[in-house]
Write an enzyme that holds these catalytic residues in place. Structure first.
Site, PDB file in Angstrom:
ATOM      1  N   LYS A  39     -58.786 -28.638  -9.818  1.00 19.49           N
ATOM      2  CA  LYS A  39     -58.569 -29.944  -9.320  1.00 19.49           C
ATOM      3  C   LYS A  39     -57.604 -30.088  -8.139  1.00 19.49           C
ATOM      4  CE  LYS A  39     -54.615 -30.743 -12.478  1.00 19.49           C
ATOM      5  NZ  LYS A  39     -54.017 -31.516 -13.584  1.00 19.49           N
ATOM      6  N   ARG A  55     -38.375 -18.025  -7.561  1.00 19.42           N
ATOM      7  CA  ARG A  55     -38.556 -17.265  -8.802  1.00 19.42           C
ATOM      8  C   ARG A  55     -40.208 -16.359  -8.120  1.00 19.42           C
ATOM      9  NH1 ARG A  55     -39.496 -19.249 -13.765  1.00 19.42           N
ATOM     10  NH2 ARG A  55     -39.768 -16.843 -14.410  1.00 19.42           N
ATOM     11  N   THR A 312     -47.458 -15.944 -18.065  1.00 19.45           N
ATOM     12  CA  THR A 312     -48.396 -15.469 -16.986  1.00 19.45           C
ATOM     13  C   THR A 312     -49.045 -14.325 -17.413  1.00 19.45           C
ATOM     14  OG1 THR A 312     -47.252 -16.598 -15.292  1.00 19.45           O
ATOM     15  CG2 THR A 312     -48.836 -15.173 -14.568  1.00 19.45           C
ATOM     16  N   SER A 374     -44.267  25.882 -13.020  1.00 19.68           N
ATOM     17  CA  SER A 374     -44.233  26.975 -14.269  1.00 19.68           C
ATOM     18  C   SER A 374     -42.973  26.541 -15.006  1.00 19.68           C
ATOM     19  CB  SER A 374     -44.198  28.293 -13.649  1.00 19.68           C
ATOM     20  OG  SER A 374     -44.024  29.041 -14.653  1.00 19.68           O
ATOM     21  N   LYS A 398     -46.462  28.877 -17.658  1.00 19.05           N
ATOM     22  CA  LYS A 398     -45.261  29.328 -18.020  1.00 19.05           C
ATOM     23  C   LYS A 398     -45.202  30.695 -17.834  1.00 19.05           C
ATOM     24  CE  LYS A 398     -41.498  27.892 -20.614  1.00 19.05           C
ATOM     25  NZ  LYS A 398     -40.359  28.578 -20.186  1.00 19.05           N
ATOM     26  N   CYS A 495     -35.652  33.033 -11.694  1.00 18.25           N
ATOM     27  CA  CYS A 495     -35.043  32.400 -12.776  1.00 18.25           C
ATOM     28  C   CYS A 495     -33.668  32.735 -12.792  1.00 18.25           C
ATOM     29  CB  CYS A 495     -35.622  33.256 -14.375  1.00 18.25           C
ATOM     30  SG  CYS A 495     -34.979  32.324 -15.530  1.00 18.25           S
ATOM     31  N   LYS A 533     -41.699  33.135  -5.766  1.00 21.12           N
ATOM     32  CA  LYS A 533     -40.938  32.166  -6.020  1.00 21.12           C
ATOM     33  C   LYS A 533     -39.470  32.294  -5.870  1.00 21.12           C
ATOM     34  CE  LYS A 533     -40.472  28.143  -9.510  1.00 21.12           C
ATOM     35  NZ  LYS A 533     -41.055  27.982 -10.869  1.00 21.12           N
ATOM     36  N   CYS A 640     -42.105  19.182 -12.408  1.00 18.64           N
ATOM     37  CA  CYS A 640     -41.434  19.206 -13.969  1.00 18.64           C
ATOM     38  C   CYS A 640     -40.836  18.042 -14.537  1.00 18.64           C
ATOM     39  CB  CYS A 640     -41.100  20.456 -14.405  1.00 18.64           C
ATOM     40  SG  CYS A 640     -40.496  20.734 -16.055  1.00 18.64           S
ATOM     41  N   CYS A 802     -21.004   2.076   5.333  1.00 20.57           N
ATOM     42  CA  CYS A 802     -21.281   0.686   4.816  1.00 20.57           C
ATOM     43  C   CYS A 802     -22.616   0.412   4.603  1.00 20.57           C
ATOM     44  CB  CYS A 802     -20.783  -0.180   5.923  1.00 20.57           C
ATOM     45  SG  CYS A 802     -21.505  -0.253   7.515  1.00 20.57           S
TER      46      CYS A 802
END
Length: 837
Positions: A39, A55, A312, A374, A398, A495, A533, A640, A802
């Site tokens: 309309k 908003r 909404t 892993s 793993k 590790c 690794k 991970c 700043c």
């Protein structure tokens, strides 16, 4: 050419969230004759006409309209239900096979005391006030290009808002912005029982709205000219069962200049008559909540406010639900197979979906660059299988070892890191673990590898293995593993806890000689690509990477977790603490806190050893952070901690994010975007440098209202055409793109100096930049004690601290220095001492 069933005519009445959602999904399903009747001269419904611009910007809603029309939906503006047509006429005269009605509740509920009153008396309803505000302040609501905006309501003095729902608080905020000096929200319930969401109430409170609970209107007080001068209210009370009742013996009078009634909305008898044969129950359409279908006429569907969905997202979901069951109804109507009652709606498809993010890496074709590291996300076969099903391109098992090196974990062993402070739940910036490698046998993992490759032949599986410094052990484990059929190997030489004490993991990975020899042994024992690794717990990771290359490694993975101690309680107890001794050990820290270290390691290896393949791991938690690793030279990223923070489904965000990034690199008009943010679009309103608090903020609102009322451009800003795109780059095309910019300090140009510049219109006057500069930088910012505005002085050295602490993006920017930079050296030896104060 779609089948006949998809060519049936469908009418959508109302272009609000429910109607747009319904039309959108019908078009995605393939229906080619979808017409929307609205309309107004624009779409969006309540989201456009009643939710204020501060908003929800109209451009966001009108963009949704454009997406809908791009799918072929036709919109007929200025065609209102009851005026131009009825539901019956749509079916009987225009031949529509199905109709969705989403006209909302367009009429305000007005109590008898307010009948016949209007703005000339100082009275508005939410249905007259908010549309006036929106049409005068939002872009694109005129329905045509170049038209002047409507006139913004001009308020003054004190405004009473009646009601305590979200709409009432929209009225309160808008009243301030239209010139009101005081706004009092008045309602019949208690504060805890308000229907409005907390954010609405808190925003109104911050804007100095006042609240008058336990009150119900009795009558308006007007002067001889008929203008409102006050309102008389009944006091409300509540019994022990929580029922509210009016106390006729208690009334109060409140002086005011305007009253805005936000008591709710309704359809009205005329509109309900135009929606026949649909019936109503207490003012809302009678439909099935499961299908949004009318029980009175199977060809009629309804949703949104009209069906009782008050927000909404609920309205949009109503349209989505209705689209599927309208599809079901129409298919059966034409004798087609019933598509079922479980919705299978198509996703939105764009050119971004077609972007190829596969990666050719060391002779292996990865479907995408995202893999499970892993770690705990690859603990067993079922988990890796679920990860593949979620969309991960590869996984690294793993780490496992020979049976003679079996491990048994302690507990507790995986904790949230201390880098996020007292933040609990997801979104941890780090985790720390003292977990060892897999407790499962090599036989289990060999069997798992075979099964996973059988079940997921299109996914890449990398086996992570570990031994001590023993050639025979490495040879045995490599041959055993390669026989199972993984795509590649990863050697865990890094590790940081537990395994080092056993002569494995870190004990090997910190020695270039050991790494070189282990890689030689693995190369001699097997044929698959393998990656060593890397540990970050070393002075220079590039020396270990070079040793791996010299030993025959195909490439490296950087980095493993960072050795750390996460924190102590007030009683000096560590966490995690194990056993009666409450002891701990140094564990491996992961998560976003280690990402800068991982980026450094990846870029350093890529720069030092050009062409040597690198896989990244360490703190990637978004598409952008994955792109950072790719730009630093690693086309594959293992993850991970992000999964620990959420679940395997995060990969879909990464996939879509990377596709979007690559697509945007092909669009000349999108080059200025950073991550998911467009270039900052600053307000065109002429509010000068007024602060954003107290009387200054009130004056800002008045100036904004004046600007909007005197010719602010209200035409939509959508691009009429999309610029021609260049070729979409691949992952390999952007791999290492940042390396040329990463250099040593002595190569940096210390003559290209910058200084800070504050955008007063964006500044929220918090003073953080002043405090930080004064106490931990160069004392180059002054602070006005009255306006709370910061000013940059000539003492600025361009340190950028700043900018780093400012809470508003782009409020402070660094601009080129216009004068020569002369460092302040202090005094030379022999000169008088500088006073300390």
């Amino acid at each position: 050419q779609m089948p006949e069933a998809f060519q049936q005519k469908i009418a959508i009445v109302g272009a609000g969230p429910a109607g747009v959602s319904c039309a959108n999904f019908l078009a995605r399903l393939g229906y080619v004759n979808v017409d929307v009747y609205e309309k107004k001269g624009y779409g969006g419904g309540l989201s456009t006409i009643e939710i204020p611009g501060y908003r929800l910007d109209s451009e966001q809603v009108l963009w949704e309209m454009k997406l809908m029309t791009d799918l072929g939906v036709k919109v007929h503006y200025n065609k209102g239900l009851g005026d131009a047509f009825t539901l019956k006429s749509l079916k009987e005269e225009q031949g529509y096979a199905a109709v969705f009605c989403g006209v909302g509740l367009p009429e305000a509920k007005i109590i008898p005391e307010f009948e016949g009153l209007g703005p000339e008396h100082g009275f508005y309803t939410s249905k007259s006030f908010l549309p006036d505000v929106s049409e005068a302040s939002k872009k694109g609501l005129c329905g045509c290009a170049g038209a002047a905006p409507a006139t913004l309501p001009k308020l003054h003095g004190k405004v009473i808002v009646l009601g305590a729902g979200d709409t009432a608080f929209d009225c309160a905020g808008s009243a301030f912005r239209c010139g009101a000096k005081r706004v009092m929200v008045t309602f019949r319930r208690s504060l805890p029982d308000m229907r409005a969401v907390d954010e609405e109430f808190l925003m109104a409170r911050e804007e100095a709205a006042e609240f008058l609970p336990y009150c119900q209107p009795k009558q308006l007080i007007r002067n001889e000219a008929g203008r409102i001068t006050g309102i008389e209210l009944y006091k409300m009370d509540r019994d022990d069962d929580g029922n509210y009742f009016k106390d006729d013996e208690q009334t109060i009078r409140v002086k005011c200049d305007y009253v805005i009634s936000a008591f709710g909305s309704q359809t009205g008898a005329d509109l309900q008559a135009a929606m026949a044969p649909m019936t109503f129950n207490r003012g809302t359409a009678k439909v099935s909540r499961a299908t949004m279908q009318s029980p009175d006429a199977p060809w009629v569907f309804a949703g949104g406010d009209l069906a009782g969905s008050g927000i909404t997202v609920e309205a949009a979901n109503d349209g989505k639900t209705a689209a599927w069951f309208m599809h079901k109804y129409l298919q059966v109507l034409k004798g087609q197979e019933d598509p079922g009652s479980v919705p299978r709606l198509p996703m939105f498809y764009t050119a971004i979906d077609a972007v190829d993010i596969s990666v050719d890496f060391c002779g292996i074709k990865f479907p995408n660059p995202f893999g499970i590291a892993s770690a705990t996300g690859a603990t067993n076969s079922a988990m890796i299988s679920r990860a593949f099903e979620a969309g991960w391109g590869f996984a690294v098992t793993k780490t496992y070892c020979l049976d003679k090196d079996f491990v048994t974990n302690v507990s507790p062993r995986i904790i949230r890191g201390s880098t996020s402070g007292e933040r609990f739940g997801p979104h941890q910036s780090s985790f720390m673990n003292i977990e060892l490698i897999s407790e499962k046998s090599a036989a289990y993992w060999v069997s798992t590898i075979r099964q996973l490759k059988k079940d997921h032949p299109d996914r890449i599986l990398i086996a992570s293995i570990m031994c001590g410094y023993d050639e025979a052990d490495w040879t045995e484990l490599v041959k055993m593993t390669e026989a199972a059929g993984p795509d590649a190997l990863e050697l865990n030489l890094s590790c940081p806890h537990g395994m080092g004490e056993k002569g494995m993991g870190l004990a090997c990975g910190q020695s270039d000689d050991m790494v070189r020899n282990i890689c030689k042994w693995v190369r001699a024992a097997g044929k698959l690509p393998f990656f060593a690794k890397m540990t970050p717990n070393i002075t220079d990771v590039t020396t270990i990477a070079q040793a791996a290359k010299e030993g025959g490694a195909t490439g490296v993975t950087a980095i493993n977790t960072v050795s750390s101690l996460q924190g102590l309680t007030s009683s000096a107890e560590p966490w995690p603490r194990v056993g009666a001794a409450k002891a701990t050990t140094y564990g491996g820290m992961s998560g976003t806190a280690v990402r800068p270290m991982a980026l450094r390691a990846v870029s350093a290896i890529a720069n030092k050893i050009p062409g040597f393949p690198v896989m990244a791991t360490g703190g990637a938690d978004s598409a952008h952070s994955c792109v950072e690793f790719i730009n630093c030279g690693a086309p594959l990223i293992q993850i991970c901690s992000a999964v620990q923070n959420q679940d395997y489904t995060v990969v879909q965000d990464y996939i879509m994010g990377l596709k979007t990034h690559l697509y945007m690199r092909s669009r000349p008009d999108l080059q200025a975007w950073n991550k998911q943010l467009p270039p900052p679009a600053h307000s065109t309103l002429k509010t000068g440098s007024l602060p954003r608090f107290g009387p200054y903020e009130q004056k800002r609102w008045v100036l904004e209202a004046d600007d909007l009322a005197t010719g602010l451009d209200v035409t939509p800003t959508f691009e009429p055409t999309v610029p021609a795109a260049i070729k979409v780059p691949s992952v390999q095309d952007i791999c290492g793109a940042a390396l040329a910019s990463i250099t040593n300090y002595t190569s940096l140009d210390n003559t290209a100096q910058v200084v800070a510049s504050v955008n007063d219109d964006l500044c929220i006057n918090c003073g953080k930049c002043y405090m930080t500069c004064n106490d931990s930088a160069y004392q180059a910012i002054t602070f006005d004690p009255k306006t709370h505005q910061p000013f940059i002085t000539d003492d600025c050295t361009g340190c950028t601290l700043c900018v780093s602490v400012c809470p508003v993006p782009d409020c402070i920017t660094m601009v080129p220095r216009t004068t020569d930079y002369q460092p302040k050296r202090g005094i030379a030896f022999g000169e008088p001492q500088v006073p300390t104060a």
